[in-house]
Motif scaffolding. Sequence first.
Motif, PDB file in Angstrom:
ATOM      1  N   ASP A  22       0.814  -1.221   0.000  1.00  0.00           N
ATOM      2  CA  ASP A  22       0.000   0.000   0.000  1.00  0.00           C
ATOM      3  C   ASP A  22       0.843   1.265   0.000  1.00  0.00           C
ATOM      4  O   ASP A  22       0.315   2.351  -0.210  1.00  0.00           O
ATOM      5  CB  ASP A  22      -0.934   0.030   1.220  1.00  0.00           C
ATOM      6  CG  ASP A  22      -2.181  -0.802   1.009  1.00  0.00           C
ATOM      7  OD1 ASP A  22      -2.469  -1.190  -0.136  1.00  0.00           O
ATOM      8  OD2 ASP A  22      -2.886  -1.054   2.007  1.00  0.00           O
ATOM      9  N   SER A  23       2.140   1.156   0.280  1.00  0.00           N
ATOM     10  CA  SER A  23       3.010   2.332   0.279  1.00  0.00           C
ATOM     11  C   SER A  23       4.455   1.893   0.058  1.00  0.00           C
ATOM     12  O   SER A  23       4.798   0.714   0.237  1.00  0.00           O
ATOM     13  CB  SER A  23       2.911   3.087   1.618  1.00  0.00           C
ATOM     14  OG  SER A  23       3.507   2.343   2.661  1.00  0.00           O
ATOM     15  N   TRP A  24       5.299   2.853  -0.319  1.00  0.00           N
ATOM     16  CA  TRP A  24       6.722   2.576  -0.464  1.00  0.00           C
ATOM     17  C   TRP A  24       7.335   2.248   0.896  1.00  0.00           C
ATOM     18  O   TRP A  24       8.237   1.419   0.998  1.00  0.00           O
ATOM     19  CB  TRP A  24       7.426   3.762  -1.112  1.00  0.00           C
ATOM     20  CG  TRP A  24       7.082   3.905  -2.557  1.00  0.00           C
ATOM     21  CD1 TRP A  24       6.230   4.816  -3.120  1.00  0.00           C
ATOM     22  CD2 TRP A  24       7.566   3.102  -3.634  1.00  0.00           C
ATOM     23  NE1 TRP A  24       6.160   4.629  -4.469  1.00  0.00           N
ATOM     24  CE2 TRP A  24       6.978   3.582  -4.819  1.00  0.00           C
ATOM     25  CE3 TRP A  24       8.443   2.024  -3.711  1.00  0.00           C
ATOM     26  CZ2 TRP A  24       7.247   3.019  -6.062  1.00  0.00           C
ATOM     27  CZ3 TRP A  24       8.709   1.470  -4.955  1.00  0.00           C
ATOM     28  CH2 TRP A  24       8.118   1.962  -6.111  1.00  0.00           C
ATOM     29  N   VAL A  46      -7.554 -10.843   7.275  1.00  0.00           N
ATOM     30  CA  VAL A  46      -7.980 -11.415   8.554  1.00  0.00           C
ATOM     31  C   VAL A  46      -9.363 -10.842   8.837  1.00  0.00           C
ATOM     32  O   VAL A  46      -9.512  -9.623   8.947  1.00  0.00           O
ATOM     33  CB  VAL A  46      -7.013 -11.061   9.699  1.00  0.00           C
ATOM     34  CG1 VAL A  46      -7.537 -11.584  11.022  1.00  0.00           C
ATOM     35  CG2 VAL A  46      -5.631 -11.603   9.413  1.00  0.00           C
ATOM     36  N   ALA A  47     -10.360 -11.715   8.930  1.00  0.00           N
ATOM     37  CA  ALA A  47     -11.755 -11.289   9.087  1.00  0.00           C
ATOM     38  C   ALA A  47     -12.075 -10.340   7.937  1.00  0.00           C
ATOM     39  O   ALA A  47     -11.875 -10.675   6.791  1.00  0.00           O
ATOM     40  CB  ALA A  47     -11.989 -10.681  10.458  1.00  0.00           C
ATOM     41  N   SER A  48     -12.535  -9.146   8.219  1.00  0.00           N
ATOM     42  CA  SER A  48     -12.863  -8.198   7.149  1.00  0.00           C
ATOM     43  C   SER A  48     -11.797  -7.111   7.010  1.00  0.00           C
ATOM     44  O   SER A  48     -12.044  -6.067   6.425  1.00  0.00           O
ATOM     45  CB  SER A  48     -14.222  -7.562   7.425  1.00  0.00           C
ATOM     46  OG  SER A  48     -14.170  -6.841   8.646  1.00  0.00           O
ATOM     47  N   ARG A  49     -10.620  -7.366   7.529  1.00  0.00           N
ATOM     48  CA  ARG A  49      -9.521  -6.393   7.513  1.00  0.00           C
ATOM     49  C   ARG A  49      -8.306  -6.954   6.793  1.00  0.00           C
ATOM     50  O   ARG A  49      -8.244  -8.139   6.497  1.00  0.00           O
ATOM     51  CB  ARG A  49      -9.112  -6.033   8.947  1.00  0.00           C
ATOM     52  CG  ARG A  49     -10.218  -5.602   9.832  1.00  0.00           C
ATOM     53  CD  ARG A  49     -10.295  -4.146   9.867  1.00  0.00           C
ATOM     54  NE  ARG A  49     -11.436  -3.725  10.680  1.00  0.00           N
ATOM     55  CZ  ARG A  49     -11.559  -2.548  11.134  1.00  0.00           C
ATOM     56  NH1 ARG A  49     -10.640  -1.652  10.887  1.00  0.00           N
ATOM     57  NH2 ARG A  49     -12.612  -2.205  11.826  1.00  0.00           N
ATOM     58  N   ARG A  50      -7.325  -6.065   6.545  1.00  0.00           N
ATOM     59  CA  ARG A  50      -6.042  -6.488   5.991  1.00  0.00           C
ATOM     60  C   ARG A  50      -4.926  -6.005   6.907  1.00  0.00           C
ATOM     61  O   ARG A  50      -4.937  -4.867   7.354  1.00  0.00           O
ATOM     62  CB  ARG A  50      -5.821  -5.909   4.599  1.00  0.00           C
ATOM     63  CG  ARG A  50      -6.701  -6.521   3.556  1.00  0.00           C
ATOM     64  CD  ARG A  50      -6.373  -6.027   2.184  1.00  0.00           C
ATOM     65  NE  ARG A  50      -6.283  -4.562   2.175  1.00  0.00           N
ATOM     66  CZ  ARG A  50      -5.762  -3.848   1.197  1.00  0.00           C
ATOM     67  NH1 ARG A  50      -5.276  -4.454   0.141  1.00  0.00           N
ATOM     68  NH2 ARG A  50      -5.712  -2.543   1.251  1.00  0.00           N
ATOM     69  N   ILE A  51      -3.984  -6.880   7.167  1.00  0.00           N
ATOM     70  CA  ILE A  51      -2.799  -6.529   7.935  1.00  0.00           C
ATOM     71  C   ILE A  51      -1.702  -6.214   6.921  1.00  0.00           C
ATOM     72  O   ILE A  51      -1.465  -6.987   5.986  1.00  0.00           O
ATOM     73  CB  ILE A  51      -2.374  -7.691   8.849  1.00  0.00           C
ATOM     74  CG1 ILE A  51      -3.492  -7.991   9.850  1.00  0.00           C
ATOM     75  CG2 ILE A  51      -1.064  -7.377   9.561  1.00  0.00           C
ATOM     76  CD1 ILE A  51      -3.266  -9.255  10.655  1.00  0.00           C
ATOM     77  N   ASP A  52      -1.018  -5.080   7.107  1.00  0.00           N
ATOM     78  CA  ASP A  52       0.007  -4.662   6.141  1.00  0.00           C
ATOM     79  C   ASP A  52       1.046  -5.754   5.923  1.00  0.00           C
ATOM     80  O   ASP A  52       1.308  -6.147   4.788  1.00  0.00           O
ATOM     81  CB  ASP A  52       0.696  -3.381   6.592  1.00  0.00           C
ATOM     82  CG  ASP A  52      -0.218  -2.166   6.506  1.00  0.00           C
ATOM     83  OD1 ASP A  52      -1.219  -2.216   5.770  1.00  0.00           O
ATOM     84  OD2 ASP A  52       0.081  -1.160   7.169  1.00  0.00           O
TER      85      ASP A  52
END
Length: 72
Positions: A22-24, A46-52
């Motif tokens: 998602d970013s440099w 994970v569930a309805s989220r994203r871990i970087d």
Amino acid sequence: QELQRLAARRPRVRGEQPRPFDSWFELDVALALASRGLKVSAQVSVASRRIDLVVEGRNWRLAVECDGDAFH
């Protein structure tokens, strides 16, 4: 090696970082961790989220959020 090459290019344009990052900043953190022999996965659902980043060692797993560049 391809990610390292892309990370070294200049100028870095926001929004043009390689997928799935998602970013440099996120890419830089992932490469630094991977250079130390750790397994790094980006944008883990994970569930309805994203871990970087999820970093895995021999007997452990760590979730990392990389909001230090500019919050996205």
